[in-house]
Scaffold this active site. Structure first.
Site, PDB file in Angstrom:
ATOM      1  N   PHE A 197     -43.390 -41.454 -40.189  1.00 17.57           N
ATOM      2  CA  PHE A 197     -42.640 -42.354 -39.317  1.00 17.57           C
ATOM      3  C   PHE A 197     -42.591 -41.733 -37.928  1.00 17.57           C
ATOM      4  CE2 PHE A 197     -38.933 -44.335 -37.431  1.00 17.57           C
ATOM      5  CZ  PHE A 197     -39.182 -45.662 -37.733  1.00 17.57           C
ATOM      6  N   ASP A 203     -48.868 -51.109 -39.210  1.00 16.30           N
ATOM      7  CA  ASP A 203     -48.405 -50.314 -40.349  1.00 16.30           C
ATOM      8  C   ASP A 203     -48.814 -51.041 -41.625  1.00 16.30           C
ATOM      9  OD1 ASP A 203     -46.898 -48.826 -42.176  1.00 16.30           O
ATOM     10  OD2 ASP A 203     -45.091 -48.802 -40.994  1.00 16.30           O
ATOM     11  N   ARG A 231     -36.637 -44.713 -28.017  1.00 19.22           N
ATOM     12  CA  ARG A 231     -37.667 -45.510 -27.347  1.00 19.22           C
ATOM     13  C   ARG A 231     -38.042 -44.913 -26.001  1.00 19.22           C
ATOM     14  NH1 ARG A 231     -38.166 -50.409 -30.132  1.00 19.22           N
ATOM     15  NH2 ARG A 231     -36.273 -51.321 -30.956  1.00 19.22           N
TER      16      ARG A 231
HETATM   17  P1  XMP Z   1     -46.040 -53.800 -40.016  1.00 19.16           P
HETATM   18  O1  XMP Z   1     -45.608 -53.044 -41.255  1.00 19.16           O
HETATM   19  O2  XMP Z   1     -45.586 -55.212 -40.066  1.00 19.16           O
HETATM   20  O3  XMP Z   1     -45.179 -53.043 -38.928  1.00 19.16           O
HETATM   21  O4  XMP Z   1     -47.497 -53.604 -39.697  1.00 19.16           O
HETATM   22  C1  XMP Z   1     -45.258 -53.277 -37.615  1.00 19.16           C
HETATM   23  C2  XMP Z   1     -43.943 -52.976 -36.955  1.00 19.16           C
HETATM   24  O5  XMP Z   1     -43.147 -52.066 -37.718  1.00 19.16           O
HETATM   25  C3  XMP Z   1     -42.570 -51.091 -36.886  1.00 19.16           C
HETATM   26  N1  XMP Z   1     -43.066 -49.760 -37.308  1.00 19.16           N
HETATM   27  C4  XMP Z   1     -42.629 -48.586 -36.862  1.00 19.16           C
HETATM   28  N2  XMP Z   1     -41.683 -48.295 -35.943  1.00 19.16           N
HETATM   29  N3  XMP Z   1     -42.092 -46.014 -36.251  1.00 19.16           N
HETATM   30  C5  XMP Z   1     -41.432 -47.005 -35.661  1.00 19.16           C
HETATM   31  O6  XMP Z   1     -40.603 -46.726 -34.807  1.00 19.16           O
HETATM   32  C6  XMP Z   1     -43.043 -46.189 -37.179  1.00 19.16           C
HETATM   33  O7  XMP Z   1     -43.626 -45.244 -37.698  1.00 19.16           O
HETATM   34  C7  XMP Z   1     -43.317 -47.566 -37.508  1.00 19.16           C
HETATM   35  N4  XMP Z   1     -44.195 -48.142 -38.366  1.00 19.16           N
HETATM   36  C8  XMP Z   1     -44.004 -49.495 -38.206  1.00 19.16           C
HETATM   37  C9  XMP Z   1     -43.011 -51.422 -35.496  1.00 19.16           C
HETATM   38  O8  XMP Z   1     -41.989 -52.150 -34.862  1.00 19.16           O
HETATM   39  C10 XMP Z   1     -44.214 -52.291 -35.654  1.00 19.16           C
HETATM   40  O9  XMP Z   1     -44.376 -53.218 -34.613  1.00 19.16           O
END
Ligand code: XMP
Length: 193
Positions: free
Chosen positions: A162, A112, A175
């Site tokens: 999301f 993300d 989950r």
């Molecule tokens: P980053 O922002 O560090 O995020 O790249 C990685 C972690 O953030 C969570 N994540 C999500 N979880 N839906 C979710 O349920 C989403 O759309 C989402 N976007 C990020 C996830 O745990 C991931 O490993």
């Protein structure tokens, strides 16, 4: 058996199914072929699974791989509830130490902002002393990147919504859905009440 009360039907909270079970399954087979082609020279490939979100993806990916491999897992949390990444990471120093000299393939559910994987891969290289570090994500939200990071293997590029299911949660729920879906705005609001 008593039918579940309406608000307990997870499917009623969902907006659209973005990726079906069949599409996920087919893409994982392709990813496994790519990984085998590139990583087969490493005698000790270690899959490092970032929990909890990657649990289902990692379980399916590892069964699709026919390379000999080791398995390790880390608990990392960057969302701490809610729908935006906080960037704060917790990593167990003992778990890092176990990866010294290993060829590590980090498996994550979704890339993300990029903060999680950039911090984890940096720690593996600089603190743990891994022999090599690559990464594989099921989903890549390219538009959301806050730090520069690209994964070596990507299942599906997706938009900025999301998403939940197939390991991914919203405040700990969803989950167990076998597919990836977006949530209705009311489901997000109701949980917040
Ligand atoms: P980053 O922002 O560090 O995020 O790249 C990685 C972690 O953030 C969570 N994540 C999500 N979880 N839906 C979710 O349920 C989403 O759309 C989402 N976007 C990020 C996830 O745990 C991931 O490993």
């Amino acid at each position: 058996m008593q039918p579940l009360p309406r608000e307990h039907h997870l499917a009623d909270h969902l907006d659209t199914i973005l990726l079906s079970e069949a599409r996920i399954r087919a893409r994982i087979m392709d990813l496994a072929t790519e990984i085998e082609a590139n990583e087969s020279t490493h005698p000790d490939l270690t899959l490092l699974v970032l929990l909890h979100g990657s649990l289902l993806f990692a379980a399916d990916l590892m069964r699709a791989l026919s390379l000999p491999l080791y398995l390790e897992s880390f608990r990392v949390a960057s969302y701490h509830g809610g729908t935006s990444s906080s960037g704060a990471l917790t990593m167990d120093p003992r778990a890092l130490a176990a990866l010294r000299g290993r060829h590590v393939l980090v498996v994550d559910d979704i890339l993300d902002t990029g903060r999680t994987l950039s911090a984890v891969t940096r720690a593996l290289r600089e603190e743990a002393g891994a022999a090599s570090v690559t990464s594989c994500v099921l989903l890549d939200k390219r538009v959301a990147r806050a730090v520069e990071f690209e994964a070596d293997y990507v299942g599906f590029p997706i938009g900025d919504d999301f998403v939940v299911g197939y390991g991914l949660d919203f405040e700990g729920r969803y989950r167990n859905l076998p597919y990836i879906a977006t949530l209705k705005p009311e489901a997000i609001r109701e949980t917040r009440r």
